[in-house]
Design an enzyme around this catalytic site. Structure first.
Site, PDB file in Angstrom:
ATOM      1  N   LYS A  31     -13.111 -41.549  10.370  1.00 45.15           N
ATOM      2  CA  LYS A  31     -11.901 -42.359  10.541  1.00 45.15           C
ATOM      3  C   LYS A  31     -12.165 -43.631  11.340  1.00 45.15           C
ATOM      4  O   LYS A  31     -11.578 -44.675  11.047  1.00 45.15           O
ATOM      5  CB  LYS A  31     -10.796 -41.549  11.197  1.00 45.15           C
ATOM      6  CG  LYS A  31     -10.969 -41.223  12.673  1.00 45.15           C
ATOM      7  CD  LYS A  31      -9.784 -40.444  13.205  1.00 45.15           C
ATOM      8  CE  LYS A  31      -9.970 -40.057  14.675  1.00 45.15           C
ATOM      9  NZ  LYS A  31      -9.920 -41.199  15.570  1.00 45.15           N
ATOM     10  N   THR A  32     -13.044 -43.567  12.350  1.00 49.60           N
ATOM     11  CA  THR A  32     -13.310 -44.770  13.146  1.00 49.60           C
ATOM     12  C   THR A  32     -13.969 -45.838  12.295  1.00 49.60           C
ATOM     13  O   THR A  32     -13.622 -47.032  12.379  1.00 49.60           O
ATOM     14  CB  THR A  32     -14.200 -44.422  14.357  1.00 49.60           C
ATOM     15  OG1 THR A  32     -13.567 -43.400  15.120  1.00 49.60           O
ATOM     16  CG2 THR A  32     -14.399 -45.647  15.236  1.00 49.60           C
ATOM     17  N   ASP A 216      -4.164 -45.169  16.073  1.00 50.61           N
ATOM     18  CA  ASP A 216      -5.089 -44.045  15.941  1.00 50.61           C
ATOM     19  C   ASP A 216      -4.480 -42.791  16.559  1.00 50.61           C
ATOM     20  O   ASP A 216      -3.609 -42.868  17.428  1.00 50.61           O
ATOM     21  CB  ASP A 216      -6.401 -44.401  16.650  1.00 50.61           C
ATOM     22  CG  ASP A 216      -7.511 -43.402  16.354  1.00 50.61           C
ATOM     23  OD1 ASP A 216      -7.380 -42.630  15.389  1.00 50.61           O
ATOM     24  OD2 ASP A 216      -8.513 -43.400  17.100  1.00 50.61           O
ATOM     25  N   GLU A 217      -4.940 -41.616  16.128  1.00 52.41           N
ATOM     26  CA  GLU A 217      -4.474 -40.320  16.656  1.00 52.41           C
ATOM     27  C   GLU A 217      -2.941 -40.250  16.645  1.00 52.41           C
ATOM     28  O   GLU A 217      -2.313 -39.831  17.626  1.00 52.41           O
ATOM     29  CB  GLU A 217      -5.007 -40.095  18.084  1.00 52.41           C
ATOM     30  CG  GLU A 217      -6.511 -40.153  18.215  1.00 52.41           C
ATOM     31  CD  GLU A 217      -7.232 -38.945  17.637  1.00 52.41           C
ATOM     32  OE1 GLU A 217      -6.566 -38.091  17.019  1.00 52.41           O
ATOM     33  OE2 GLU A 217      -8.461 -38.856  17.794  1.00 52.41           O
ATOM     34  N   ARG A 600     -15.972 -28.609  15.569  1.00 49.02           N
ATOM     35  CA  ARG A 600     -16.899 -29.341  16.449  1.00 49.02           C
ATOM     36  C   ARG A 600     -18.342 -29.038  16.062  1.00 49.02           C
ATOM     37  O   ARG A 600     -19.252 -29.782  16.438  1.00 49.02           O
ATOM     38  CB  ARG A 600     -16.711 -28.933  17.917  1.00 49.02           C
ATOM     39  CG  ARG A 600     -15.354 -29.185  18.560  1.00 49.02           C
ATOM     40  CD  ARG A 600     -14.809 -30.566  18.322  1.00 49.02           C
ATOM     41  NE  ARG A 600     -13.949 -30.563  17.145  1.00 49.02           N
ATOM     42  CZ  ARG A 600     -13.531 -31.679  16.525  1.00 49.02           C
ATOM     43  NH1 ARG A 600     -13.927 -32.854  16.954  1.00 49.02           N
ATOM     44  NH2 ARG A 600     -12.732 -31.601  15.477  1.00 49.02           N
TER      45      ARG A 600
END
Length: 759
Positions: A31-32, A216-217, A600
């Site tokens: 996403k970044t 974002d988020e 993760r």
């Protein structure tokens, strides 16, 4: 446009420049990169950098985004890429007048807020013992997150003593802020919202400036942040929000999942693009995570996939105890380390901070360096150090450092000047502080003001009594007496904040440390226990650059990734927590947290549970986590998960049915069949989990310290935890002389000695 190669969905998101856009970016889906390339694409198409606003939640994320945009375009300095709070601070500094502030307003930090609230509590005659400043500040913050001023809170709140106290403090707090030209951090958001509502011309100015907005988020936005975003985007509708409803794990602190789920209702013309290709994890890890999260009803339909290989299956083991669980994890890390994996590739992610203690001990035994991130090592936590200080004073009354640590813990009205006065007084007398305060002449104690005199005397009396009787008391009895009679436990219970609950949690786990020691030591004593603790706690701090195993909560791990991840404690009542069984919303948030923890992992994922777990001084048989029972068995290896035949799922995700079988052979890592053991549940635990275990443990500590003392008489046959059975041969006030079968004659203070009459 230079940069990484984007996939089709990412490219579509980058090219979609006009109109509202929702990018559902799954874990590890890039996403970044998508956001930074989208900003670069806007600049390439002729959009001026000052017309772009990019907002995120942390300074770290903002810096990373700014650096990446600068690498791609070299023009990041001309645009706003910042956190919500930084954005609002700029707005308010430029246009504060419409809401009654000038440009020189100050911002109160946490300590300023606490000082102000403490003063208000005192002025209003409110009991600080009953209404802790931290609780009141938490309640005020909750109001501000919802946009409630004091009057609105009063209208909405149920009338009771607690809400009246919150209103009185909140109202006075707001007046004081105004009078001092100050804001707190919540005000930065709330006052910006008020500014836009009060001065439409100011809002219009910023709407004209920011023609393209990215957030974002987005799943972590609260009500006020949501309102601000809608206001700023209302003119152009060029709003791009990026987030993942499956990773909304902060509802407990104000995040509103509906903001991302209802985006298409707010903007009917919105385009939705799903980033489902994962670049982080193997296929089996993604399949396992999806098999859990798909059980949530409140989510957008999506499924992560990867072009990478399936990789190793997810490993699950059911260990005999929580200690063996920690030892197993440490052994696995040591084994993989010997095979060539660096220690910085490993992470242990747990649900509860109190779980870290056993893993710290197990890693130390294996000689493996570790770091506890977003927190601190178990024995460095304030409440543990406070408890250890009290216990050290019982062993060593010369320890002025320990007394200075706890003389005002809990609050006893002792200020810095009083401490200096007592220290000078004791030095002149040639005594330690505790010796001086305990001196029968009472000179040092009587130098204290009234309230402080009573509180300090209570502390000194229980320390003296425990010191005199330590040979006749168990270590757990001494701990219970100190935590209860000093008022330490009561102060935390009255606090009512999440931090207080966490401290209580850790203290009750410390009680488990004591219980373990007493079971294992040949001749347990407080002095021996404290010596062992000193060795366990004396671990050098590790630098951030050191190669070490990382330990943290799953909440802290959001946004991070590791080649090898261990998720321990997968048991009903621990993960998911007990409260999740009372609410479908809470169960779904716990399930999202499990999803975050699993995703993760990049290459290897280990899941573990313990057959028997000791928490808060209580040992229970456990039942494997609801989330383990939801896992696709095809991606698991190791122990089989116990699944009941004919089970049906309830609305809370709890399966029902007879306990008449397992899904496959259940073998321990040591080769023996544990099926019979695994069917055993604690009679107090219908789900195989302790019911209100923390409250039960606290009640036990109070009960141990405040037990009803029977009327003893010479000739009574009694039993003692440490010495066994004996007969009272003399009674002098509160001191009983007892002839024990095992150790002979002992003199015991009946107020604290664990004596019970045998009827």
């Amino acid at each position: 446009m230079a940069g990484t190669v984007l996939n089709d969905r990412q490219t579509e998101a980058v090219r979609r420049q006009e109109g509202p856009l929702l990018i559902l970016a799954g874990a590890g889906s890039g996403k970044t990169a998508t956001m930074t390339h989208r900003i670069a694409g806007l600049l390439d198409s002729g959009v001026a950098p000052w017309h772009i606003l990019a907002v995120t939640f942390t300074n770290k994320a903002a810096r990373e985004m700014r650096d990446r945009v600068d690498q791609l375009t070299g023009r990041a300095q001309d645009m706003w890429i910042m956190t919500f709070h930084a954005m609002c601070l700029r707005f308010l500094h430029m246009d504060p007048e419409p809401i009654g502030y000038d440009r020189n307003f100050c911002i109160y930090d946490t300590q300023d807020q606490r000082t102000l609230v403490k003063r208000i509590v005192k002025e209003k005659g409110i009991s600080e013992r009953e209404y802790k400043p931290q609780y009141l500040l938490s309640a005020i913050s909750h109001c501000k997150e919802k946009g409630q001023d004091p009057d609105m809170f009063r209208e909405a709140a149920v009338e009771n003593a607690r809400n009246r106290a919150v209103y009185l403090v909140y109202d006075a707090y707001e007046q004081e802020l105004r009078q001092n030209g100050a804001m707190d951090f919540d005000d930065l958001l709330l006052n910006t919202w008020r500014l836009f509502r009060t001065a439409p011309e100011v809002l219009a100015k910023w709407q004209k400036k920011f023609q393209y907005i990215m957030v974002d988020e987005y799943q972590d936005t609260n009500h006020i942040q949501y309102e601000l975003v809608k206001m700023l985007a209302a003119a152009h509708h060029n709003l791009c929000v990026v987030g993942d409803d499956d990773q909304c794990i902060y509802e407990w602190r104000g995040a509103d999942l509906r903001n991302i789920l209802d985006f298409e209702k707010d903007f009917p013309e919105a385009k939705v693009i799903k980033l489902e290709q994962n670049y982080r994890s193997t296929g089996n890890i993604l399949a396992a995570a999806h098999s859990v999260i798909r059980n949530n009803k409140g989510r957008k339909a999506k499924k992560l996939w990867t072009a990478a290989a399936d990789g190793e299956k997810v490993v699950y083991h059911r260990l005999d105890s929580d200690k063996e669980e920690a030892a197993y994890v440490a052994r696995q890390i040591a084994f993989l380390n010997r095979k060539g994996r660096g220690l910085d590739q490993f992470a242990i992610l747990y649900r509860n901070n109190a779980q870290s203690r056993l893993f710290e001990s197990a890693l130390s035994r294996e000689g493996l360096p570790y770091q506890v991130l977003s927190g601190m090592r178990y024995y460095d936590r304030k409440e543990i150090k406070d408890a250890m200080a009290y216990m050290r004073l019982v062993v060593n009354p010369q320890d002025d450092l320990s007394l200075l640590r706890v003389i005002n813990e809990p609050k006893r009205g002792i200020g810095a000047r009083t401490v200096d006065k007592l220290t000078a007084f004791a030095r002149v007398r040639g005594q330690s502080l505790l010796e001086g305060l305990a001196d029968p002449d009472g000179a040092m104690l009587e130098s204290l003001p009234g309230r402080a005199f009573e509180k300090v005397k209570e502390m000194v009396d229980i320390l003296t009594l425990c010191r005199d009787q330590q040979e006749n008391m168990t270590v757990s009895d001494i701990f219970s007496q100190l935590m209860d009679k000093t008022g330490y436990l009561d102060a935390l219970e009255r606090g009512g904040t999440m931090e207080d609950e966490s401290r209580l949690d850790n203290l009750m786990d410390f009680r488990s440390v004591i219980a373990d020691y007493e079971r294992e030591a040949e001749e347990p004593s407080l002095a021996d226990f404290m010596e062992g603790l000193a060795l366990a706690a004396d671990v050098d701090d590790l630098s951030d650059q050191a190669e070490s195993v990382k330990l943290m909560t799953m909440h802290s791990a959001k946004g991070l990734e590791f080649p090898v991840v261990f998720l321990p404690g997968l048991e009903d009542g621990l993960f998911p927590g007990s409260r999740a069984f009372d609410s479908e919303d809470q169960m779904e948030e716990e399930r999202r947290l499990c999803y975050v923890g699993m995703t993760r992992a990049k290459e290897l994922l280990f899941l573990t549970s313990a057959e028997v777990r000791t928490m808060y001084g209580r040992t229970d048989y456990t039942r494997e986590s609801q989330f383990l029972r939801e896992l696709d068995p095809g991606v698991l290896e190791g122990d089989a998960v116990f699944r009941r035949r004919g089970a049906e799922r309830t609305s809370l995700g709890v399966d029902t049915g007879s306990r008449d079988g397992f899904s496959g052979p259940v073998l321990s890592p040591f080769g023996r069949d544990r099926g019979a053991e695994r069917a055993v549940l604690s009679p107090a635990s219908p789900f195989g989990r302790p019911i209100d275990a923390l409250k039960s443990a606290r009640s036990a500590v109070h009960a141990e310290a405040r037990r009803d003392i029977p009327a003893f008489a010479p000739g009574d046959v009694v039993t003692h935890k440490k010495f066994g059975e004996g007969t009272i041969i003399d009674l002098n006030g509160k001191v009983a002389t007892v002839a024990f079968d095992s150790v002979g004659i002992k003199k015991l203070a009946i107020d604290v000695a664990p004596l019970k009459k045998i009827k």
